[in-house]
Write a protein that holds these residues in place. Structure first.
Motif, PDB file in Angstrom:
ATOM      1  N   LEU A  74     -20.787   1.506  56.214  1.00 21.03           N
ATOM      2  CA  LEU A  74     -19.363   1.354  55.976  1.00 21.03           C
ATOM      3  C   LEU A  74     -18.832   0.109  56.671  1.00 21.03           C
ATOM      4  CD1 LEU A  74     -16.850   2.828  54.739  1.00 21.03           C
ATOM      5  CD2 LEU A  74     -16.481   3.772  57.030  1.00 21.03           C
ATOM      6  N   LEU A  75     -18.072  -0.686  55.928  1.00 20.17           N
ATOM      7  CA  LEU A  75     -17.448  -1.897  56.475  1.00 20.17           C
ATOM      8  C   LEU A  75     -16.006  -1.586  56.887  1.00 20.17           C
ATOM      9  CD1 LEU A  75     -18.230  -4.888  56.847  1.00 20.17           C
ATOM     10  CD2 LEU A  75     -17.365  -5.310  54.540  1.00 20.17           C
ATOM     11  N   LEU A  76     -15.285  -0.937  55.997  1.00 25.16           N
ATOM     12  CA  LEU A  76     -13.930  -0.505  56.302  1.00 25.16           C
ATOM     13  C   LEU A  76     -13.479   0.511  55.252  1.00 25.16           C
ATOM     14  CD1 LEU A  76     -12.235  -2.198  54.019  1.00 25.16           C
ATOM     15  CD2 LEU A  76     -12.315  -4.018  55.708  1.00 25.16           C
ATOM     16  N   LYS A  77     -12.345   1.167  55.569  1.00 27.19           N
ATOM     17  CA  LYS A  77     -11.857   2.203  54.673  1.00 27.19           C
ATOM     18  C   LYS A  77     -10.335   2.262  54.738  1.00 27.19           C
ATOM     19  CE  LYS A  77     -12.453   5.695  58.266  1.00 27.19           C
ATOM     20  NZ  LYS A  77     -13.234   6.868  58.724  1.00 27.19           N
ATOM     21  N   TYR A  78      -9.752   2.737  53.648  1.00 22.90           N
ATOM     22  CA  TYR A  78      -8.316   2.977  53.606  1.00 22.90           C
ATOM     23  C   TYR A  78      -8.088   4.398  53.116  1.00 22.90           C
ATOM     24  CZ  TYR A  78      -3.510   3.102  52.107  1.00 22.90           C
ATOM     25  OH  TYR A  78      -2.199   3.478  51.944  1.00 22.90           O
ATOM     26  N   PHE A  79      -7.310   5.151  53.908  1.00 20.28           N
ATOM     27  CA  PHE A  79      -6.926   6.494  53.484  1.00 20.28           C
ATOM     28  C   PHE A  79      -5.415   6.555  53.252  1.00 20.28           C
ATOM     29  CE2 PHE A  79     -11.070   7.450  53.810  1.00 20.28           C
ATOM     30  CZ  PHE A  79     -11.559   8.342  54.759  1.00 20.28           C
ATOM     31  N   SER A  80      -4.653   6.018  54.185  1.00 19.82           N
ATOM     32  CA  SER A  80      -3.195   6.035  54.066  1.00 19.82           C
ATOM     33  C   SER A  80      -2.641   5.104  55.147  1.00 19.82           C
ATOM     34  CB  SER A  80      -2.631   7.446  54.239  1.00 19.82           C
ATOM     35  OG  SER A  80      -2.893   7.933  55.539  1.00 19.82           O
ATOM     36  N   GLY A  81      -1.326   4.888  55.109  1.00 17.99           N
ATOM     37  CA  GLY A  81      -0.691   4.094  56.149  1.00 17.99           C
ATOM     38  C   GLY A  81      -0.688   2.615  55.816  1.00 17.99           C
ATOM     39  N   ASP A  82      -0.852   1.797  56.828  1.00 21.46           N
ATOM     40  CA  ASP A  82      -0.817   0.341  56.674  1.00 21.46           C
ATOM     41  C   ASP A  82      -1.828  -0.094  55.618  1.00 21.46           C
ATOM     42  OD1 ASP A  82      -0.884  -2.421  59.102  1.00 21.46           O
ATOM     43  OD2 ASP A  82      -0.819  -2.421  56.904  1.00 21.46           O
ATOM     44  N   PRO A  83      -1.358  -0.754  54.550  1.00 20.68           N
ATOM     45  CA  PRO A  83      -2.285  -1.129  53.476  1.00 20.68           C
ATOM     46  C   PRO A  83      -3.247  -2.249  53.863  1.00 20.68           C
ATOM     47  CG  PRO A  83      -0.099  -1.988  53.041  1.00 20.68           C
ATOM     48  CD  PRO A  83       0.024  -1.104  54.241  1.00 20.68           C
ATOM     49  N   LEU A  84      -3.014  -2.900  54.980  1.00 24.17           N
ATOM     50  CA  LEU A  84      -3.949  -3.921  55.448  1.00 24.17           C
ATOM     51  C   LEU A  84      -4.838  -3.278  56.508  1.00 24.17           C
ATOM     52  CD1 LEU A  84      -4.802  -6.891  55.306  1.00 24.17           C
ATOM     53  CD2 LEU A  84      -3.191  -7.344  57.158  1.00 24.17           C
ATOM     54  N   VAL A  85      -6.094  -3.137  56.170  1.00 21.75           N
ATOM     55  CA  VAL A  85      -7.010  -2.470  57.084  1.00 21.75           C
ATOM     56  C   VAL A  85      -8.029  -3.461  57.614  1.00 21.75           C
ATOM     57  CG1 VAL A  85      -6.762  -0.192  56.099  1.00 21.75           C
ATOM     58  CG2 VAL A  85      -8.461  -1.721  55.155  1.00 21.75           C
TER      59      VAL A  85
ATOM     60  N   PHE B 163      -4.879  -3.068  50.430  1.00 25.02           N
ATOM     61  CA  PHE B 163      -4.643  -2.153  49.323  1.00 25.02           C
ATOM     62  C   PHE B 163      -3.310  -2.523  48.677  1.00 25.02           C
ATOM     63  CE2 PHE B 163      -4.244   1.294  46.648  1.00 25.02           C
ATOM     64  CZ  PHE B 163      -3.277   2.226  47.015  1.00 25.02           C
ATOM     65  N   ILE B 164      -3.359  -2.898  47.415  1.00 23.38           N
ATOM     66  CA  ILE B 164      -2.134  -3.188  46.671  1.00 23.38           C
ATOM     67  C   ILE B 164      -2.053  -2.165  45.540  1.00 23.38           C
ATOM     68  CG2 ILE B 164      -0.802  -4.880  45.375  1.00 23.38           C
ATOM     69  CD1 ILE B 164      -2.265  -7.084  46.836  1.00 23.38           C
ATOM     70  N   LYS B 165      -1.226  -1.165  45.760  1.00 23.87           N
ATOM     71  CA  LYS B 165      -1.177  -0.033  44.830  1.00 23.87           C
ATOM     72  C   LYS B 165      -0.761  -0.465  43.427  1.00 23.87           C
ATOM     73  CE  LYS B 165       0.560   4.700  44.519  1.00 23.87           C
ATOM     74  NZ  LYS B 165       1.400   5.743  45.172  1.00 23.87           N
ATOM     75  N   SER B 166       0.202  -1.380  43.367  1.00 17.11           N
ATOM     76  CA  SER B 166       0.727  -1.795  42.066  1.00 17.11           C
ATOM     77  C   SER B 166      -0.314  -2.545  41.242  1.00 17.11           C
ATOM     78  CB  SER B 166       1.960  -2.686  42.252  1.00 17.11           C
ATOM     79  OG  SER B 166       1.615  -3.844  42.989  1.00 17.11           O
ATOM     80  N   LYS B 167      -1.290  -3.121  41.906  1.00 16.20           N
ATOM     81  CA  LYS B 167      -2.345  -3.864  41.217  1.00 16.20           C
ATOM     82  C   LYS B 167      -3.649  -3.074  41.160  1.00 16.20           C
ATOM     83  CE  LYS B 167      -0.608  -8.483  42.374  1.00 16.20           C
ATOM     84  NZ  LYS B 167      -0.937  -9.800  42.979  1.00 16.20           N
ATOM     85  N   PHE B 168      -3.665  -1.868  41.689  1.00 18.82           N
ATOM     86  CA  PHE B 168      -4.886  -1.055  41.743  1.00 18.82           C
ATOM     87  C   PHE B 168      -6.036  -1.879  42.336  1.00 18.82           C
ATOM     88  CE2 PHE B 168      -3.170   2.443  39.338  1.00 18.82           C
ATOM     89  CZ  PHE B 168      -2.200   1.853  38.546  1.00 18.82           C
ATOM     90  N   SER B 169      -5.725  -2.590  43.405  1.00 16.97           N
ATOM     91  CA  SER B 169      -6.738  -3.470  43.980  1.00 16.97           C
ATOM     92  C   SER B 169      -6.966  -3.183  45.457  1.00 16.97           C
ATOM     93  CB  SER B 169      -6.328  -4.933  43.798  1.00 16.97           C
ATOM     94  OG  SER B 169      -5.231  -5.259  44.622  1.00 16.97           O
ATOM     95  N   PHE B 170      -8.143  -3.562  45.901  1.00 17.08           N
ATOM     96  CA  PHE B 170      -8.533  -3.390  47.316  1.00 17.08           C
ATOM     97  C   PHE B 170      -9.502  -4.520  47.627  1.00 17.08           C
ATOM     98  CE2 PHE B 170      -8.542  -1.300  51.216  1.00 17.08           C
ATOM     99  CZ  PHE B 170      -9.811  -0.925  51.647  1.00 17.08           C
ATOM    100  N   ASN B 171      -8.973  -5.730  47.715  1.00 15.80           N
ATOM    101  CA  ASN B 171      -9.804  -6.918  47.897  1.00 15.80           C
ATOM    102  C   ASN B 171     -10.239  -7.078  49.349  1.00 15.80           C
ATOM    103  OD1 ASN B 171      -9.313  -7.292  45.207  1.00 15.80           O
ATOM    104  ND2 ASN B 171      -8.095  -9.153  45.467  1.00 15.80           N
TER     105      ASN B 171
ATOM    106  N   LEU C 236     -13.381 -16.118  52.495  1.00 16.31           N
ATOM    107  CA  LEU C 236     -13.970 -15.219  51.512  1.00 16.31           C
ATOM    108  C   LEU C 236     -12.923 -14.252  50.982  1.00 16.31           C
ATOM    109  CD1 LEU C 236     -16.490 -13.749  50.181  1.00 16.31           C
ATOM    110  CD2 LEU C 236     -16.498 -12.323  52.237  1.00 16.31           C
ATOM    111  N   GLU C 237     -12.956 -14.043  49.679  1.00 12.61           N
ATOM    112  CA  GLU C 237     -12.213 -12.940  49.099  1.00 12.61           C
ATOM    113  C   GLU C 237     -13.033 -12.363  47.958  1.00 12.61           C
ATOM    114  OE1 GLU C 237      -8.089 -13.513  48.276  1.00 12.61           O
ATOM    115  OE2 GLU C 237      -7.824 -11.475  47.534  1.00 12.61           O
ATOM    116  N   LEU C 238     -13.355 -11.084  48.064  1.00 13.53           N
ATOM    117  CA  LEU C 238     -14.087 -10.384  47.016  1.00 13.53           C
ATOM    118  C   LEU C 238     -13.144  -9.386  46.357  1.00 13.53           C
ATOM    119  CD1 LEU C 238     -17.489  -9.630  48.788  1.00 13.53           C
ATOM    120  CD2 LEU C 238     -16.830 -11.617  47.421  1.00 13.53           C
ATOM    121  N   GLY C 239     -13.087  -9.443  45.040  1.00 14.41           N
ATOM    122  CA  GLY C 239     -12.163  -8.600  44.319  1.00 14.41           C
ATOM    123  C   GLY C 239     -12.708  -7.208  44.035  1.00 14.41           C
ATOM    124  N   CYS C 240     -11.803  -6.228  44.056  1.00 12.49           N
ATOM    125  CA  CYS C 240     -12.144  -4.855  43.691  1.00 12.49           C
ATOM    126  C   CYS C 240     -10.915  -4.249  43.025  1.00 12.49           C
ATOM    127  CB  CYS C 240     -12.531  -4.037  44.919  1.00 12.49           C
ATOM    128  SG  CYS C 240     -12.756  -2.275  44.575  1.00 12.49           S
TER     129      CYS C 240
END
Lengths: 113, 113
Positions: B46-57, B67-75, B19-23
């Motif tokens: 809540l399923l999961l969250k990202y605040f800072s640090g490792d972009p793979l949560v 979290f891919i900052k350059s793509k503004f994505s959080f799939n 599964l991959e759901l785009g955001c």
């Protein structure tokens, strides 16, 4: 309490009547949101309270909708002269601090007949 | 205006499929990112969250998001889905680490047994 509490859990009302929906947030949570979720739809923002600041009412769909939050805790959402299109699940969420996740209540299912 | 896009409104998969759901979100500054899940008849959690640090949560039930900052994505991803993953999934963003929450429209996921 352990979580966000909403009451009643279900409400059936006649068209034209007023209803009040209650939300007890988690103690100490600074911010409180009201959302509406219609069948098959996503979350519709209604109103947002943060501390002592003026609430953000930009999501309220009409002047029949109003909300207040007393003492920075309990909130009441009031819908006057209910219409059938008001039928939905009304969700309350509270947030403990800036940038944190939201904690949701079970919602109030409102049916206008 | 700030917004969150979930590109897939309905996804149907067989058990054991990946599964991959785009955001994607529109905000250029610091963000906090969330995925919430709503199982049938239950409240949002809540399923999961990202605040800072490792972009793979990593979140509950084997879910993870990157979290891919350059793509503004959080799939959202899961390598092997189960029938019990049938639910609606919502992506949400707090821009600027304030109290404001911006929601995607949600993705309904159906897992065929």
């Amino acid at each position: 309490g352990a979580g966000v509490s909403q009451s009643p859990s279900n409400k059936v009302t006649e068209k034209g009547k007023d209803v009040e929906l209650r939300c007890d947030p988690i103690s100490g949570h600074t911010a409180l949101y009201w959302y509406r979720q219609s069948l098959g739809q996503g979350l519709e923002f209604l109103i947002y309270f943060q501390g002592n600041s003026a609430p953000d009412k930009s999501g309220l769909p009409s002047d029949r909708f109003s909300a207040e939050r007393t003492g920075g805790s309990v909130s009441t959402l009031t819908i006057q002269r209910t219409q059938q299109e008001d039928s939905a699940v009304y969700l309350c969420a509270s947030i403990p601090r800036r940038g944190s996740e939201a904690f949701f209540g079970q919602g109030t299912r409102l049916t206008v007949v | 205006a700030q917004s969150v896009s979930q590109h897939n409104h309905h996804v149907i998969l067989s058990e054991a499929a990946s599964l991959e759901l785009g955001c994607n979100y529109s905000y250029g500054g610091t963000v906090n990112l969330f995925w919430y899940v709503q199982y049938p008849g239950q409240h949002l959690q809540l399923l999961l969250k990202y605040f800072s640090g490792d972009p793979l949560v990593k979140g509950i039930k084997g879910f993870e998001a990157e979290f891919i900052k350059s793509k503004f994505s959080f799939n959202l991803r899961k390598p092997s889905v189960q029938w019990s993953d049938t639910a609606e999934y919502f992506c949400a963003v707090t821009p600027g680490r304030n109290y404001q929450l911006i929601w995607g429209a949600g993705t309904k996921l159906i897992i065929k047994p």
